[in-house]
Design a protein around this motif. Structure first.
Motif, short mmCIF file in Angstrom:
data_model
loop_
_atom_site.label_atom_id
_atom_site.label_comp_id
_atom_site.label_asym_id
_atom_site.label_seq_id
_atom_site.Cartn_x
_atom_site.Cartn_y
_atom_site.Cartn_z
N GLU A 34 89.43 -38.86 20.80
CA GLU A 34 89.88 -37.63 20.57
C GLU A 34 89.25 -36.57 19.95
O GLU A 34 88.40 -36.76 19.16
N CYS A 35 89.87 -35.56 19.91
CA CYS A 35 89.18 -34.37 18.84
C CYS A 35 89.57 -34.04 17.61
O CYS A 35 88.65 -34.06 17.44
N GLY A 36 90.97 -34.61 17.42
CA GLY A 36 90.80 -34.50 15.78
C GLY A 36 90.84 -33.37 14.95
O GLY A 36 91.37 -33.35 13.68
N ALA A 37 90.91 -32.22 15.81
CA ALA A 37 91.34 -31.40 15.34
C ALA A 37 92.64 -31.16 14.64
O ALA A 37 93.44 -32.18 15.39
N GLU A 38 92.87 -30.51 13.13
CA GLU A 38 94.13 -31.26 11.97
C GLU A 38 94.92 -29.57 11.87
O GLU A 38 94.10 -28.46 11.54
N SER A 39 95.76 -29.43 12.20
CA SER A 39 96.74 -27.92 11.49
C SER A 39 96.55 -27.64 10.32
O SER A 39 96.55 -26.75 9.94
N GLY A 40 96.60 -28.68 9.36
CA GLY A 40 96.96 -28.22 8.19
C GLY A 40 98.50 -28.66 7.77
O GLY A 40 98.77 -28.66 9.13
N VAL A 41 98.81 -28.83 6.42
CA VAL A 41 100.02 -29.05 6.64
C VAL A 41 100.74 -27.76 6.00
O VAL A 41 100.40 -26.94 5.27
N GLY A 42 102.02 -27.36 7.24
CA GLY A 42 102.53 -26.52 6.86
C GLY A 42 104.23 -26.59 6.14
O GLY A 42 104.89 -27.50 6.90
N HIS A 43 105.18 -25.75 6.06
CA HIS A 43 106.45 -25.89 5.85
C HIS A 43 107.04 -25.16 6.69
O HIS A 43 108.18 -25.90 6.68
N HIS A 44 106.62 -24.95 7.72
CA HIS A 44 107.75 -24.67 8.47
C HIS A 44 107.32 -25.41 10.38
O HIS A 44 105.59 -24.52 10.51
N PRO A 45 107.55 -25.55 11.25
CA PRO A 45 107.20 -26.03 12.41
C PRO A 45 106.47 -25.06 12.85
O PRO A 45 105.26 -25.00 14.35
N GLU A 49 102.98 -24.86 15.46
CA GLU A 49 103.02 -25.10 16.69
C GLU A 49 102.12 -23.37 17.21
O GLU A 49 101.04 -23.74 18.51
N GLU A 50 102.40 -22.79 16.04
CA GLU A 50 101.31 -21.82 16.41
C GLU A 50 99.45 -21.50 16.99
O GLU A 50 98.96 -21.52 17.12
N TRP A 51 99.59 -23.30 15.77
CA TRP A 51 98.13 -23.42 15.55
C TRP A 51 97.83 -24.32 17.13
O TRP A 51 96.91 -24.28 17.44
N GLN A 52 98.80 -24.60 17.50
CA GLN A 52 98.87 -25.82 18.95
C GLN A 52 98.14 -24.86 19.70
O GLN A 52 97.52 -24.82 20.48
N ARG A 53 99.22 -23.39 19.88
CA ARG A 53 99.52 -22.69 20.69
C ARG A 53 98.07 -22.19 20.72
O ARG A 53 97.13 -22.42 22.12
N LYS A 54 96.46 -21.77 19.71
CA LYS A 54 96.06 -21.40 19.62
C LYS A 54 94.36 -22.41 19.85
O LYS A 54 93.86 -21.78 21.06
#
Ligand SMILES: [Zn+2]
Length: 94
Positions: A34-45, A49-54
């Protein structure tokens, strides 16, 4: 190890509003590994989601594992903090 039996209390389980919930996503796209790229922890979904789209726009990866965590507290029905006996509360107030 000691074990104490307490009288039954119908606790409510409520989200701890003093601690922010945590959202995170990891890219699990890939055939063999798997790619394994991580968004980091956010306090709002929306942040995640923005990170996923990007990430999808840049890589065309489309599969993510999402994590959600929050804190919960047990609230007794009479509103007294756990461990505080009514007599001790009265003494504090006196
Ligand atoms: Zn990826």
């Amino acid at each position: 190890m000691s074990r104490r039996i307490f009288r039954y209390v119908a606790f409510s389980i409520v989200q701890d509003v003093t601690a922010e919930p945590e959202y995170a996503a990891r890219c699990v796209s890939g055939d063999e590994s798997e790619c394994g790229a991580e968004s980091g922890v956010g306090h709002h979904p929306a942040e995640v989601e923005e990170w996923q789209r990007k990430h999808t726009q840049e890589t065309r990866h489309v599969r993510y594992r999402r994590n959600f965590a929050d804190y919960a507290v047990m609230e007794p029905p009479d509103g007294l903090p756990v461990g505080l006996q009514p007599a001790r509360v009265a003494r504090v107030r006196a």
